[in-house]
Design an enzyme around this catalytic site. Structure first.
Site, PDB file in Angstrom:
ATOM      1  N   GLU A 312       0.835  -1.199   0.000  1.00 36.63           N
ATOM      2  CA  GLU A 312       0.000   0.000   0.000  1.00 36.63           C
ATOM      3  C   GLU A 312       0.875   1.256   0.000  1.00 36.63           C
ATOM      4  O   GLU A 312       0.669   2.177  -0.792  1.00 36.63           O
ATOM      5  CB  GLU A 312      -0.877  -0.034   1.251  1.00 36.63           C
ATOM      6  CG  GLU A 312      -1.713   1.193   1.469  1.00 36.63           C
ATOM      7  CD  GLU A 312      -2.885   1.241   0.504  1.00 36.63           C
ATOM      8  OE1 GLU A 312      -3.759   0.384   0.598  1.00 36.63           O
ATOM      9  OE2 GLU A 312      -2.904   2.143  -0.344  1.00 36.63           O
ATOM     10  N   ASP A 316       1.196   4.049  -2.962  1.00 37.26           N
ATOM     11  CA  ASP A 316       0.828   5.447  -2.716  1.00 37.26           C
ATOM     12  C   ASP A 316       1.963   6.388  -3.101  1.00 37.26           C
ATOM     13  O   ASP A 316       1.751   7.363  -3.821  1.00 37.26           O
ATOM     14  CB  ASP A 316       0.481   5.664  -1.231  1.00 37.26           C
ATOM     15  CG  ASP A 316      -0.823   4.986  -0.840  1.00 37.26           C
ATOM     16  OD1 ASP A 316      -1.499   4.438  -1.731  1.00 37.26           O
ATOM     17  OD2 ASP A 316      -1.152   4.995   0.354  1.00 37.26           O
ATOM     18  N   SER A 535      -7.245   1.931  -3.565  1.00 35.76           N
ATOM     19  CA  SER A 535      -6.049   2.512  -2.947  1.00 35.76           C
ATOM     20  C   SER A 535      -5.037   2.923  -4.002  1.00 35.76           C
ATOM     21  O   SER A 535      -4.071   3.614  -3.681  1.00 35.76           O
ATOM     22  CB  SER A 535      -5.416   1.569  -1.931  1.00 35.76           C
ATOM     23  OG  SER A 535      -5.611   0.246  -2.257  1.00 35.76           O
ATOM     24  N   ILE A 578     -18.031   7.576 -16.764  1.00 38.85           N
ATOM     25  CA  ILE A 578     -17.939   6.114 -16.819  1.00 38.85           C
ATOM     26  C   ILE A 578     -19.364   5.573 -16.757  1.00 38.85           C
ATOM     27  O   ILE A 578     -20.075   5.811 -15.778  1.00 38.85           O
ATOM     28  CB  ILE A 578     -17.109   5.554 -15.636  1.00 38.85           C
ATOM     29  CG1 ILE A 578     -15.786   6.298 -15.498  1.00 38.85           C
ATOM     30  CG2 ILE A 578     -16.890   4.048 -15.806  1.00 38.85           C
ATOM     31  CD1 ILE A 578     -14.877   6.252 -16.704  1.00 38.85           C
TER      32      ILE A 578
END
Ligand SMILES: *[C@@H]1O[C@H](CO)[C@@H](O)[C@H](O)[C@H]1NC(C)=O
Ligand SMILES: *[C@@H]1O[C@H](CO)[C@@H](O)[C@H](O)[C@H]1NC(C)=O
Ligand SMILES: *[C@@H]1O[C@H](CO)[C@@H](O)[C@H](O)[C@H]1NC(C)=O
Ligand SMILES: *[C@@H]1O[C@H](CO)[C@@H](O)[C@H](O)[C@H]1NC(C)=O
Ligand SMILES: *[C@@H]1O[C@H](CO)[C@@H](O)[C@H](O)[C@H]1NC(C)=O
Ligand SMILES: *[C@@H]1O[C@H](CO)[C@@H](O)[C@H](O)[C@H]1NC(C)=O
Ligand SMILES: *[C@@H]1O[C@H](CO)[C@@H](O)[C@H](O)[C@H]1NC(C)=O
Ligand SMILES: *[C@@H]1O[C@H](CO)[C@@H](O)[C@H](O)[C@H]1NC(C)=O
Length: 619
Positions: A312, A316, A535, A578
């Site tokens: 993660e 990021d 994420s 979308i």
């Protein structure tokens, strides 16, 4: 705790119990009662000399003024647009009444707690004390237990009810940790890692080949114009892919401006320096040798051994900082995680690292202009009064001109498939109602919640379906004015009876927008890997906003700050709508993407070029 040990405090407990106990109970009234989520199992009574860090929230009587200010400075049509508040102005607006401060001080003094034993937030709206459980039980007329999470084996000290003297009810809004069972770990946006690069769609590998994509699936999607994109972006999403798809092209930010971006990490996720260099060598060679700053909060660690690199954290920093490069970049590592080990000498880590992070950031004179967070929790596991206070803290950052992006979650409308046994899609309010489970902080109206998309058989993008972009409607926060029309239009267009009773038709709908969220090519522990999750979407979107801030700062304009009033006022302009895909779960087909706003991908993914021209026109 300024030299005051738990032993001293324990003697205070005993003294206070001897003096105060017999008379005071009569005027105590229950402040809050909750049902623990079914997967938290009560184990044993809590050791009374175990130290907990208790946060006492005093009412913010002028919060409505702060809220007005947030909307004024964030609404592009308002004459105060961009005139963000200073730290001091915000603190004045959220300060408690003197009467509340006095009443709480008096109460604390009854237990021997003086100014030197307490910490206060800069606005004095929080009082924080480190005290033994025995004293907390006495002050709150409650009994703490050790609870264990049947899914994760985490343990913590909590209670299901607490009381306060009746005269204090109007002076104290919330006291935690008492009834809060959230841990911020259950709902961390779940990323998926691919170990190999074999099993993926074939594509034209001719150098420089651009995708000749299949015809758009429907007319609205066809109306969205994407620039040509390398065909390999269907397999590996790289920084270059994001620049192409989101019409960033070769836009370069100016490192000499006071621009900044940050990502917040928890639960021992470490962003690895060496992996970043490998990533830059692969995807952004001109950035090799540059770096980000690490700020440690509440003892947050920063273990740089390659094996400890966090998927993660690496995702990021590599995508947020790589896309925003060379804008000044900070990674926050905040300590605190289960399991709680009953240990007499250390203060319990309250399992609320998120609040420690907020305390830290709110106390800064200069907060990074854009902050992305990929963590969250089911809204219902956080008591409403406490969630409101956390959201109010996020509003303070919004007032100061900070953009906050949060991933919307990876579990569709709830927590995966319906499972009566683990009560996966059931309320924990005692009524055990089968329902969708919205996520917090995505549900807080002062943040921008980011859903996920992917490219399948070429553009246009569709909602991601390898996992399901988190979606929903808050049960705590009513629908803010800025999204009233967009959300109502979606609800009105839903098929008759669809998901009836499963979601809150008057709550704040999220996400607000979306970004690609799958097959991101990162470096992890020395190896290129592909990774997905909302994420990935949140840091990618945050970087686009940092680039827009660059354009504004270059022109002498304010940073964008809280985005939602601007996003909804554009009503889709500047975003790729979308319209294909869905967010399923809880045994239902969930919500569908539709033309315009929908609770799967919001208004869609950003078109940087169009947004840049627009935000430069806003004075
Ligand atoms: C995707 O990235 C991996 C790792 O760098 C590489 O081996 C593979 O060739 C790439 N695939 C494409 C289509 O670019
Ligand atoms: C950046 O911020 C610092 C400190 O606030 C200030 O002194 C400096 O003038 C700013 N630089 C620019 C280019 O705005
Ligand atoms: C990045 O910063 C860390 C900590 O200051 C340092 O150890 C590391 O060598 C730096 N890397 C580069 C490439 O500058
Ligand atoms: C970012 O800015 C802060 C504050 O000005 C500074 O301390 C830090 O070193 C900068 N970080 C990088 C990676 O340049
Ligand atoms: C941190 O890294 C070292 C190697 O540098 C490793 O031996 C150690 O176990 C790590 N510590 C934690 C808490 O992960
Ligand atoms: C639905 O949301 C509203 C706030 O918009 C709240 O007052 C109400 O209690 C919620 N209903 C349920 C069933 O949670
Ligand atoms: C949801 O979307 C997926 C992928 O786009 C699709 O395969 C599936 O049929 C859709 N489900 C419904 C109920 O529309
Ligand atoms: C990309 O942005 C530019 C403005 O910077 C705009 O002229 C162009 O039409 C945009 N391209 C697409 C495909 O939207």
């Amino acid at each position: 705790m300024n030299g005051l040990t738990w032993r001293t405090l324990l003697s205070l407990v005993l003294a206070a119990a001897a003096v105060a106990s017999p008379t005071k109970r009569a005027d105590y009234r229950i402040k809050q009662t909750v049902n623990a989520p079914s997967y938290w199992v009560q184990q044993s009574s809590a050791p009374e000399d175990h130290v907990i860090r208790l946060r006492i929230g005093l009412p913010q009587p002028n919060f409505h003024l702060l809220e007005e200010a947030v909307y004024a400075v964030s609404d592009p049509m308002h004459r105060s647009y961009g005139k963000h508040l200073s730290k001091e102005e915000v603190e004045q607006l959220i300060a408690p009444h003197d009467a509340s401060l006095d009443a709480v001080n008096e109460w604390l003094a009854e237990y021997g707690l003086q100014e030197e034993h307490i910490e206060r937030s800069p606005a004095r709206d929080w009082v924080i004390i480190n005290i033994p459980v025995g004293l907390a039980e006495d002050m709150l007329d409650t009994t703490y237990s050790v609870w264990k999470n049947a899914k994760t084996d985490e343990t913590m000290v909590r209670t299901t009810a607490y009381s306060l003297p009746a005269s204090l009810h109007s002076h104290i809004e919330t006291v935690q940790p008492t009834t809060m069972f959230a841990t911020w770990s259950n709902f961390k946006a779940g990323y998926i890692i691919d170990d190999d690069f074999v099993d993926f769609p074939s594509f034209d590998s001719t150098p420089g080949a651009k995708a000749s994509f299949a015809p758009a699936v429907n007319s609205i999607a066809a109306a969205t114009t994407y620039p040509p994109v390398d065909a390999s972006c269907q397999v590996n999403v790289t920084l270059s892919c994001l620049r192409q798809i989101y019409n960033i092209s070769d836009y370069m930010p100016d490192a000499s401006l006071n621009n900044s971006i940050a990502t917040a990490g928890y639960l021992e996720e470490f962003a690895n320096f060496e992996d970043l260099q490998s990533f830059y060598a692969l995807e952004l060679p001109e950035a090799v040798g540059t770096n980000f700053s690490v700020v440690s909060i509440s003892g947050g660690l920063n273990n740089q051994s390659l094996e400890e690199a966090g998927a993660e954290a690496n995702l990021d920093v590599q995508f947020a900082y790589g896309l925003a490069w060379p804008i000044n970049a900070t990674y926050y590592t905040t300590g605190g995680r289960p399991p709680f080990v009953p240990d007499l000498s250390t203060t319990e880590n309250t399992n609320e690292p998120y609040n420690d992070w907020l305390d830290y950031v709110l106390a800064l004179d200069e907060v990074p202009l854009v902050i992305s967070t990929s963590y969250g929790e089911h809204e219902q596991t956080i008591p409403e009064d406490y969630a409101r206070r956390a959201c109010a803290s996020l509003a303070q950052l919004a007032a100061r001109g900070v953009t906050l992006t949060f991933s919307s979650g990876d579990n569709g409308v709830g927590d995966g498939e319906i499972d009566p046994e683990s009560h996966t899609c059931y309320s924990n309010d005692g009524s055990d109602t089968y329902k969708f489970l919205p996520a917090f902080p995505a549900s807080c109206p002062f943040v921008t919640a980011v859903g996920g998309t992917t490219i399948v058989n070429g553009l246009p993008e569709v909602a991601v379906s390898r996992f399901f972009s988190g979606s929903g409607f808050s049960d705590y926060f009513e629908r803010p004015e800025y999204q009233a029309d967009a959300v109502q239009a979606y609800i009105d267009a839903m098929p008759e009876g669809a998901n009836e009773g499963l979601f809150n038709t008057t709550g704040r709908g999220y996400p607000d927008i979306a970004a690609l969220g799958d097959y991101f090519l990162i470096y992890l522990s020395g190896t290129p890997r592909r990774i997905g999750g909302t994420s990935a979407s949140s840091p990618a979107f945050a970087a686009v906003i940092a680039l827009l801030n660059d354009a504004r700062l270059k022109a002498g304009l304010s940073p964008l700050g809280f985005l939602n009033p601007l996003i909804y006022s554009l009503n889709g302009y500047g975003f790729n709508d979308i319209t294909v895909g869905n967010s399923t779960g809880c045994g239902t087909t969930g919500f569908n993407c539709t033309p315009g706003w929908d609770p799967v991908t919001g208004f869609g993914t950003p078109n940087f070029g169009l947004l840049k021209d627009y935000v430069l026109s806003l004075e």
